[in-house]
Design an enzyme around this catalytic site. Sequence first.
Site, PDB file in Angstrom:
ATOM      1  N   ASP A   1       1.118  -1.146  -0.239  1.00  0.00           N
ATOM      2  CA  ASP A   1       0.306  -0.074   0.296  1.00  0.00           C
ATOM      3  C   ASP A   1       0.688   1.518  -0.413  1.00  0.00           C
ATOM      4  OD1 ASP A   1       1.265  -0.121   1.996  1.00  0.00           O
ATOM      5  OD2 ASP A   1      -0.788  -0.188   3.822  1.00  0.00           O
TER       6      ASP A   1
ATOM      7  N   ASP B   1       9.682  -4.932  10.251  1.00  0.00           N
ATOM      8  CA  ASP B   1       9.866  -3.819  10.386  1.00  0.00           C
ATOM      9  C   ASP B   1      10.501  -4.007  12.010  1.00  0.00           C
ATOM     10  OD1 ASP B   1       7.782  -4.179  11.801  1.00  0.00           O
ATOM     11  OD2 ASP B   1       7.287  -2.636  10.507  1.00  0.00           O
TER      12      ASP B   1
END
Length: 405
Positions: free
Chosen positions: A217, A316
């Site tokens: 996205d 992450d």
Amino acid sequence: MVDMYICSSLRRCKSKIQRMAVIFGAAYLTLCALAALSLFPSSDSSEDLPSKVQSAHDNSWHRLFKKGARPRNIFFSSEGQMHETDTEQSNFDDTSNSSRKFVKHALLPNDSSTLENNFRPTELSDIFIGLKTTEKYHESRLLVLFETWLERPDIRAQTYIFTDADDSKFYKETNGHFINTHCANRHTRQGLCCKMGAMFSMYLKSKKRWWCTLDDDNYLNVENLVSLLRSYRHDKDVYIGRPSTATEIVANDKGDGSKRMVMKGPVKSKWRATKFWFGTGGAGVCISRSLALKMSPYASTEEFPRICNRIGLPDDVALGFVIDDLLGVHLTKISQLHSHLNSQSLRNLKDEQVTKAITLSYQLHDEKATIVNVKDAVFNTTQDPTRFKSLHCKFYPNASICPKV
């Protein structure tokens, strides 16, 4: 008679001194000339110098690691000379960072030619762009990317999409850069970390200067990305991102099982508390080749999921743990990376900020969508709910999807 002898001897000595001065002077000038010539590599040695230096860099790192050496900070000058500094185990107390393995930063020569770097400038072809997705979003999120920033063949050639299912259409669209990792097809820590490990392993094989990882996205302004990376050196340890938290994240490190954690206090916890900054994957993260080589014992297909389980956090955050906590390299915070996680910031971006942005994002799941406000947008929100089409036409008015005036 004596006076004549003394004078004759003085003349002979003076003559010898003059001859020696001439000889030494000639030798000195010759050495200076040779030193000057050594600064200019031959046509053979200068040919494809960056790839030769990078290859030597990779080989040296893996040679050391195979011998059981702990991570070293290896860097190369523009001439390909290797320099190393030893690692050091920091002696912090157990409640902070007792098991960190810090790497001393290499001391680069204070030489303008070295600092300015004799390598050619970084190009798009030097960047490995890794994109994570899942089968659920193949026909929704991916389609808008292929209509916008992934429309260009040169960008597709540098982009690798990591998913959890086969898709012949996208495999053909990417010329084989559509990789089914066979990881879990759910948005879980296990699935995300499995894909990240697969992406990292493929990046190492590519031998490219930079690894940039994005989500499905994200809109990527490739020109702005290349411009940013040109201001950093891929042969130094660089971790680029933007945090999504106001403070460092606090995590509990269970340890790698190689030795028992030292426990203090009345509560004998098996965990070590630690805190560090991490670049959120929703805004994009870039890592230099030098740093990636040091990450290789922790971030491969097999090892990275273990790191995620070790701290109980997703991909992450685990990257930040490896880089900041285990390797001692701090996050370089870049404001041009934008994520929908900071919704207020994303909605309120000024036109100048949008133009300078490297990544932009969106979220459509809540009642009020988190999207970028595009000035003079050529599509309305019904035609372009993500705003990526309007963004793309803002940056590239002649793109195929843009209305022709």
